[in-house]
Design an enzyme around this catalytic site. Structure first.
Site: not given
Ligand SMILES: O=C(O)CCC(=O)C(=O)O
Ligand SMILES: [Mg+2]
Ligand SMILES: NC(=O)C1=CN([C@@H]2O[C@H](COP(=O)(O)OP(=O)(O)OC[C@H]3O[C@@H](n4cnc5c(N)ncnc54)[C@H](OP(=O)(O)O)[C@@H]3O)[C@@H](O)[C@H]2O)C=CC1
Length: 473
Positions: A338, A362, A237, A160
């Site tokens: 997983d 996420d 992982k 990210y």
């Molecule tokens: O910022 C986004 O477009 C996705 C972020 C996301 O999926 C989340 O924070 O769970």
């Molecule tokens: Mg998300």
């Protein structure tokens, strides 16, 4: 100070001391309505939160909302491409606690995520996403009530950070050349590997500092939970990515065993201790063999290392953790990413706090939300040491935008997390009661209505908010 917005004329600022909010009775709280279904869910959520505060405190406490802009709404007010105006950043910085609806991120090209940008700008390093079941919520699972986990997702780094280069770009190609011709050959463990020349390249940085501050918060949270939920599972992982994902696990254990030595036991330590409890005369070698199933086929060096580990554990913590004392400590274990996806489905009640890196968290938070009723029931908080932004797990759900049909539950529950963060537990409890009773009464939006047996007529988004308020009691 502000270009196009004016803060409320009444209310005071929340401040932070040593990471804890100091909250006046009339805090000013900035909110971002959000794109897509933000237009539906934010007004519904605001109405419920205001009603709960009014009922709980009878006018002695009140939120002074401050509308700030991001996403499409910001471009309308501030001009083209002004997705995240300085006014909004200044307001969140000034008032410390904010709440937001979802914001659109185009796939492939265009702007990078505004949601991620906000987390990085304010260093909101812990994304906290509880997934628990409200009675009566339909679920694809037989026993959804068994899942009661809190995902602690590292929120600022991993992929990210957004450091990547497009396939065919000049810098991307240069980087691949340097990697193929210099760095990979200089690293014997990589052998003769080569990156295909037509690759896009992304960087996945996982820092010790970032990992440890997240795990530290997760353990601090575990300390506040009932004894049977005092567990932190490090999700990774590390079998495949040893120096990023594997390091996250190692750094997590390091925080547990150095900063929380008296309060924690690792799973492996618990095996060593219980082997000795069952057989006080067990040799170090036999103990080592029992904690490592493949022990007999290991090299002598590796065997000696495990025997030494057993000896060190017994020497250092037998007095404080032995004879069953470890059962009263926070259990810190780890699971491969997983595997945890199947574990939360097949053995949900064995887990409590799941500490993850950014990408794993996420994925996992959407999956866990699905078990307890779907994304309409998935709240979240992004917490740092000097500010916090509350937001749902889900996105803008564009196909439902403006139809007054989406489930506002996730943003309402994010508001509950915010009320709890402010210390306004009475108001938070009212919302939880109202929401729980509305669902138990079959008063639900389309997403839950379609899963109920027999199906019920769905409420609109705004009607669901009203139903919650009516069930405050
Ligand atoms: O910022 C986004 O477009 C996705 C972020 C996301 O999926 C989340 O924070 O769970
Ligand atoms: Mg998300
Ligand atoms: N923090 C944020 O602001 C986030 C933003 N995003 C962004 O949102 C946009 C859309 O993302 P997308 O992949 O469609 O994912 P979404 O989470 O927005 O929606 C996917 C599906 O999940 C279900 N869903 C989502 N929210 C709710 C809700 N409140 N109530 C009931 N069901 C819900 C709907 O399923 P169904 O139609 O089957 O009922 C919806 O179509 C993208 O631009 C993405 O980047 C994504 C995640 C987080």
């Amino acid at each position: 100070m502000y270009d196009k917005i004016i803060p409320p004329t009444t209310g005071s600022k929340i401040t932070f001391k040593k990471g804890e909010p100091i909250v006046p009775d009339n805090p000013i709280i900035p909110f971002i309505r959000g794109d897509g279904t933000g237009i539906d869910i934010w007004p519904a959520a605001q109405k419920v939160l205001d009603a709960a505060v009014a009922k709980a405190y009878k006018g002695t406490r009140e939120i002074n909302w401050f509308k700030v802009y991001a996403g499409d709404e910001a471009c309308d007010l501030y001009g083209t491409y002004q997705y995240l105006p300085q006014d909004t950043l200044t307001a969140i910085e000034e008032y410390g606690v904010a709440i937001k609806g979802p914001l659109t991120t185009p796939v492939g090209g265009g702007i990078r995520s505004l949601n991620v940008a906000l987390r990085q700008i304010f260093d909101l390093y812990a994304c906290v996403r509880p997934c628990r079941y409200y009675a009566g919520t339909p679920s694809p699972h037989k026993n959804p009530e068994k899942l009661d986990v809190i995902i602690y997702r590292e929120n600022t780094e991993d992929i990210y950070l957004g450091i990547e280069w497009k396939q065919g770009s000049e810098i991307g190609d240069r980087l691949i050349k340097i990697l193929n011709e210099e760095l990979i050959p200089a690293t014997p463990e990589h052998g003769k590997k080569q990156i295909p020349l037509d690759s896009g390249i992304g960087i996945k940085p996982i820092s010790k500092t970032g990992s440890q501050r997240l795990v530290r918060r997760a353990i601090q949270h575990a300390l506040l939970l009932p004894k049977n939920k005092q567990q932190v599972t490090l999700v990774h992982k590390g079998n495949i990515m040893k120096y990023t994902e594997g390091a996250f696990r190692d750094w997590g254990y390091e925080v547990a065993t150095s900063e929380f030595r008296q309060e924690t036991v690792t799973e492996r330590e618990s095996w060593i201790l219980s082997n000795k409890e069952k057989n006080p005369n067990i040799s170090l070698e036999d103990n080592a063999q029992q904690i490592d199933p493949g022990f007999n086929s290991l090299t002598p060096e590796k065997k000696a290392q495990i025997v030494k580990e057993v000896e060190e554990v017994l020497n250092s913590i037998w007095a404080t953790h032995g004879n069953g004392q470890w059962k009263e400590k926070i259990m810190v274990n780890d699971r491969i990413a997983d595997s945890i996806f199947q574990q939360i489905q097949t053995r949900p009640d064995e887990y409590s706090i799941l500490a993850t890196m950014n990408l794993n968290g996420d994925y996992l938070s959407d999956a866990a939300a699905a078990i307890v009723g779907g994304l309409g029931m998935g709240p979240g908080a992004n917490i740092g040491d000097s500010s916090a932004i509350f937001e749902a797990t889900h996105g803008t759900a564009p196909k439902h935008a403006g139809l007054d049909r989406i489930n506002p539950g996730s943003v309402i529950l994010s508001g509950v997390m915010m009320l709890e963060f402010l210390g306004w537990q009475e108001a938070a409890d009212l919302v939880k009661k109202g929401l729980g009773d509305a669902i138990a009464n079959g008063q639900v939006t389309y997403d839950l209505a379609r899963l109920l047996e027999p199906p019920v007529e769905p409420l609109k988004c705004s009607e669901f908010a009203e139903a919650i308020i009516q069930h405050f009691g």
